[in-house]
Design a protein around this motif. Sequence first.
Motif, PDB file in Angstrom:
ATOM      1  N   LEU A   1       0.825  -1.206   0.000  1.00 42.04           N
ATOM      2  CA  LEU A   1       0.000   0.000   0.000  1.00 42.04           C
ATOM      3  C   LEU A   1       0.857   1.252   0.000  1.00 42.04           C
ATOM      4  O   LEU A   1       0.618   2.192  -0.776  1.00 42.04           O
ATOM      5  CB  LEU A   1      -0.935  -0.017   1.216  1.00 42.04           C
ATOM      6  CG  LEU A   1      -1.764   1.257   1.445  1.00 42.04           C
ATOM      7  CD1 LEU A   1      -2.663   1.531   0.244  1.00 42.04           C
ATOM      8  CD2 LEU A   1      -2.595   1.138   2.712  1.00 42.04           C
ATOM      9  N   LYS A   2       1.875   1.302   0.843  1.00 34.33           N
ATOM     10  CA  LYS A   2       2.731   2.481   0.912  1.00 34.33           C
ATOM     11  C   LYS A   2       3.507   2.679  -0.385  1.00 34.33           C
ATOM     12  O   LYS A   2       3.718   3.812  -0.829  1.00 34.33           O
ATOM     13  CB  LYS A   2       3.692   2.347   2.098  1.00 34.33           C
ATOM     14  CG  LYS A   2       2.983   2.329   3.445  1.00 34.33           C
ATOM     15  CD  LYS A   2       3.938   2.163   4.602  1.00 34.33           C
ATOM     16  CE  LYS A   2       4.766   3.406   4.813  1.00 34.33           C
ATOM     17  NZ  LYS A   2       5.588   3.315   6.036  1.00 34.33           N
ATOM     18  N   SER A   3       3.878   1.561  -1.018  1.00 28.12           N
ATOM     19  CA  SER A   3       4.570   1.678  -2.301  1.00 28.12           C
ATOM     20  C   SER A   3       3.646   2.247  -3.372  1.00 28.12           C
ATOM     21  O   SER A   3       4.057   3.085  -4.192  1.00 28.12           O
ATOM     22  CB  SER A   3       5.084   0.303  -2.726  1.00 28.12           C
ATOM     23  OG  SER A   3       5.674   0.354  -4.009  1.00 28.12           O
ATOM     24  N   SER A   4       2.384   1.818  -3.364  1.00 26.67           N
ATOM     25  CA  SER A   4       1.417   2.345  -4.337  1.00 26.67           C
ATOM     26  C   SER A   4       1.158   3.826  -4.109  1.00 26.67           C
ATOM     27  O   SER A   4       1.054   4.605  -5.064  1.00 26.67           O
ATOM     28  CB  SER A   4       0.110   1.557  -4.247  1.00 26.67           C
ATOM     29  OG  SER A   4       0.314   0.185  -4.496  1.00 26.67           O
ATOM     30  N   ILE A   5       1.057   4.235  -2.834  1.00 28.86           N
ATOM     31  CA  ILE A   5       0.822   5.651  -2.533  1.00 28.86           C
ATOM     32  C   ILE A   5       2.040   6.485  -2.922  1.00 28.86           C
ATOM     33  O   ILE A   5       1.911   7.588  -3.469  1.00 28.86           O
ATOM     34  CB  ILE A   5       0.486   5.824  -1.038  1.00 28.86           C
ATOM     35  CG1 ILE A   5      -0.841   5.126  -0.713  1.00 28.86           C
ATOM     36  CG2 ILE A   5       0.402   7.299  -0.665  1.00 28.86           C
ATOM     37  CD1 ILE A   5      -1.209   5.173   0.758  1.00 28.86           C
ATOM     38  N   ASP A   6       3.229   5.964  -2.657  1.00 30.07           N
ATOM     39  CA  ASP A   6       4.446   6.694  -3.024  1.00 30.07           C
ATOM     40  C   ASP A   6       4.535   6.912  -4.525  1.00 30.07           C
ATOM     41  O   ASP A   6       5.000   7.966  -4.986  1.00 30.07           O
ATOM     42  CB  ASP A   6       5.683   5.926  -2.542  1.00 30.07           C
ATOM     43  CG  ASP A   6       5.850   5.998  -1.025  1.00 30.07           C
ATOM     44  OD1 ASP A   6       5.334   6.974  -0.432  1.00 30.07           O
ATOM     45  OD2 ASP A   6       6.477   5.088  -0.454  1.00 30.07           O
ATOM     46  N   SER A   7       4.085   5.921  -5.304  1.00 34.46           N
ATOM     47  CA  SER A   7       4.130   6.069  -6.762  1.00 34.46           C
ATOM     48  C   SER A   7       3.207   7.178  -7.246  1.00 34.46           C
ATOM     49  O   SER A   7       3.467   7.797  -8.285  1.00 34.46           O
ATOM     50  CB  SER A   7       3.753   4.749  -7.426  1.00 34.46           C
ATOM     51  OG  SER A   7       2.406   4.390  -7.137  1.00 34.46           O
TER      52      SER A   7
ATOM     53  N   LEU B   1       2.260   9.900  -5.175  1.00 37.29           N
ATOM     54  CA  LEU B   1       2.725  11.165  -4.596  1.00 37.29           C
ATOM     55  C   LEU B   1       4.085  11.582  -5.116  1.00 37.29           C
ATOM     56  O   LEU B   1       4.500  12.723  -4.888  1.00 37.29           O
ATOM     57  CB  LEU B   1       2.782  11.040  -3.064  1.00 37.29           C
ATOM     58  CG  LEU B   1       1.465  10.731  -2.353  1.00 37.29           C
ATOM     59  CD1 LEU B   1       1.702  10.604  -0.859  1.00 37.29           C
ATOM     60  CD2 LEU B   1       0.428  11.802  -2.633  1.00 37.29           C
ATOM     61  N   LYS B   2       4.782  10.696  -5.795  1.00 40.34           N
ATOM     62  CA  LYS B   2       6.141  10.989  -6.251  1.00 40.34           C
ATOM     63  C   LYS B   2       6.131  12.165  -7.218  1.00 40.34           C
ATOM     64  O   LYS B   2       5.385  12.189  -8.191  1.00 40.34           O
ATOM     65  CB  LYS B   2       6.734   9.753  -6.925  1.00 40.34           C
ATOM     66  CG  LYS B   2       8.163   9.924  -7.416  1.00 40.34           C
ATOM     67  CD  LYS B   2       8.706   8.594  -7.914  1.00 40.34           C
ATOM     68  CE  LYS B   2       7.859   8.056  -9.056  1.00 40.34           C
ATOM     69  NZ  LYS B   2       8.396   6.783  -9.594  1.00 40.34           N
ATOM     70  N   GLY B   3       6.940  13.143  -6.939  1.00 39.97           N
ATOM     71  CA  GLY B   3       7.060  14.306  -7.807  1.00 39.97           C
ATOM     72  C   GLY B   3       6.021  15.375  -7.564  1.00 39.97           C
ATOM     73  O   GLY B   3       6.080  16.449  -8.177  1.00 39.97           O
ATOM     74  N   GLY B   4       5.065  15.116  -6.668  1.00 43.28           N
ATOM     75  CA  GLY B   4       4.056  16.116  -6.357  1.00 43.28           C
ATOM     76  C   GLY B   4       3.045  16.333  -7.457  1.00 43.28           C
ATOM     77  O   GLY B   4       2.311  17.336  -7.445  1.00 43.28           O
TER      78      GLY B   4
ATOM     79  N   VAL C   1      -1.615  11.343   1.857  1.00 41.95           N
ATOM     80  CA  VAL C   1      -0.512  11.616   2.779  1.00 41.95           C
ATOM     81  C   VAL C   1      -0.814  11.035   4.159  1.00 41.95           C
ATOM     82  O   VAL C   1       0.061  10.467   4.830  1.00 41.95           O
ATOM     83  CB  VAL C   1      -0.251  13.135   2.862  1.00 41.95           C
ATOM     84  CG1 VAL C   1       0.781  13.448   3.935  1.00 41.95           C
ATOM     85  CG2 VAL C   1       0.205  13.665   1.514  1.00 41.95           C
ATOM     86  N   PHE C   2      -2.058  11.160   4.595  1.00 41.91           N
ATOM     87  CA  PHE C   2      -2.453  10.631   5.898  1.00 41.91           C
ATOM     88  C   PHE C   2      -2.204   9.133   5.976  1.00 41.91           C
ATOM     89  O   PHE C   2      -1.631   8.626   6.946  1.00 41.91           O
ATOM     90  CB  PHE C   2      -3.925  10.948   6.150  1.00 41.91           C
ATOM     91  CG  PHE C   2      -4.520  10.199   7.315  1.00 41.91           C
ATOM     92  CD1 PHE C   2      -4.328  10.640   8.608  1.00 41.91           C
ATOM     93  CD2 PHE C   2      -5.253   9.035   7.112  1.00 41.91           C
ATOM     94  CE1 PHE C   2      -4.870   9.948   9.678  1.00 41.91           C
ATOM     95  CE2 PHE C   2      -5.796   8.343   8.173  1.00 41.91           C
ATOM     96  CZ  PHE C   2      -5.599   8.804   9.462  1.00 41.91           C
TER      97      PHE C   2
END
Length: 511
Positions: free
Chosen positions: A179-185, A187-190, A249-250
């Motif tokens: 899940l965190k990896s999917s969210i990071d993908s 959010l990456k780069g804003g 982000v939460f």
Amino acid sequence: MERSEVLNIVDTAIARNNDSLVDSMKRILKIFSNVVANSLSNIFENDVLDSDQSSSVATLKSLTHCEFVSGQANVCSVRGNLAKCYQEWVNIDAPGFILSVIRDGYRIPFIVFPPPKVSPNNGSALKEREFVSEAICNLISNKCLESLWEPVQNIIWLGTVLDTNQGFISVPKHRIAELKSSIDSILKGGCTIVNVRTLAAVVGQIISLTPCVGDVTRIMTRSLYAVVNTKMSWNSTVELSKEAYAELVFWNQNVDCLNCRSPWLPPSIPAKYCLLRRDPDLQSLSARLQTTILSARAPATRCHRKEPLSIEIIKDIISAADLSNTLQMRNICLYVLCYAGFFRSEEVTSIRRNHITFHDGYMTIKVEKSKTDQLRQGDEVIIAQSGGSACPVSILRGYLSRLNIDPHSDELIFRQLVKTKSFYKMVNKDKPISYTTFWDHLSKSLRSVVPDPSVYGTHSFRSGGATKAANSGVGERVFQRHGRWKSVSAKDGYVKDNITSRISVSKSLGL
């Protein structure tokens, strides 16, 4: 008949002419039929009356009209019976193709025969114990299965960690990492432009945490759902709103701490208290979670009760209105009915023509349903005729007369009005005016008679009438019934005592 007899018949047929050959062939066919009859005797073993195995004739007693009787344990089958008589076919020198079919079954005539392949049937684990054991060992060696032969208090079942020792359920670490990896993908780069299919997959992962996290998964995915619902197609892109971005982000920051829940606690002990007692670190989490959720919401504002409208203000509104205008007359009719009948806005706008009955000196209005009428039994409001400028009976008569509504009709009397060149007419829809329309007209009417219209609302008529009746000494029981209140406390919430009533309390003390 022996094989030598068959050969003698064939030799004789060759030595003679064709007719004799035909006769000889008939005898051969008779022998063939006898062989078949001997084979069938095994099939119909229960149906043979007198069967002489050495004879070529067998008398069948009876043949049933069906293949087998329902529930019969031993069902006869023709499978393998030709193969049992294979030697008989060899004895009569049957062609090689026939012998091949009897011995090996029918083969598809390929140009080139493919190499043979054996595919064992492993449908039964009992019959193929070796195969099943080998397959299970392979699964265990590849870490696809975990074999536990002793009772344990912590186990992963269907992607969920069940900890009966601590009384918690949680999500395995690999699911949290995914899940965190999917969210990071995302959010990456804003970047706030994402593929809707990717975003929906992340929302689905979050919702799947509900058994282990709780209802916070639904609370903190509302904005994400709203963004997903704006899609044109599943291959399109969507733009993340600020709220949706904050939710991602939460979850990226708090999913590790939230991953714990106790579904076995009794209802009398809230789960959060048990969690806080077992894990002190969750105390700070509780505070941060509350702060995060509240910060995402609009700041709370204090609720102020609207001021009651007095009869003087209503008379000023009537004096300033042009009653020849159908729209203004409709609004005045709404105002006086709400004041005199203690009507709520949804009650007065739902009045139909056949709900109204005029009598000598008063009128009755049927209330089909109201907020406090849970059983929908209905009620009735009686309003007296005063004869003054604000008389609700006279104003309602004039309004109905102008619109020319049939007294027996079930049409709503307060509907939208459409302005034509010379007059107003009602829209031909069975739909009342909305609360917004009611309030907009009221605020316009109040602007010319009060300094601050915002302190009043549509409920000000109900509280104004209740206040006037209470300060005039109307009996409590009749007063409460007229306003259709279920309790005295609810009724008293609408009453604002005047200064004379409040002064009379201290005057009665004999000071």
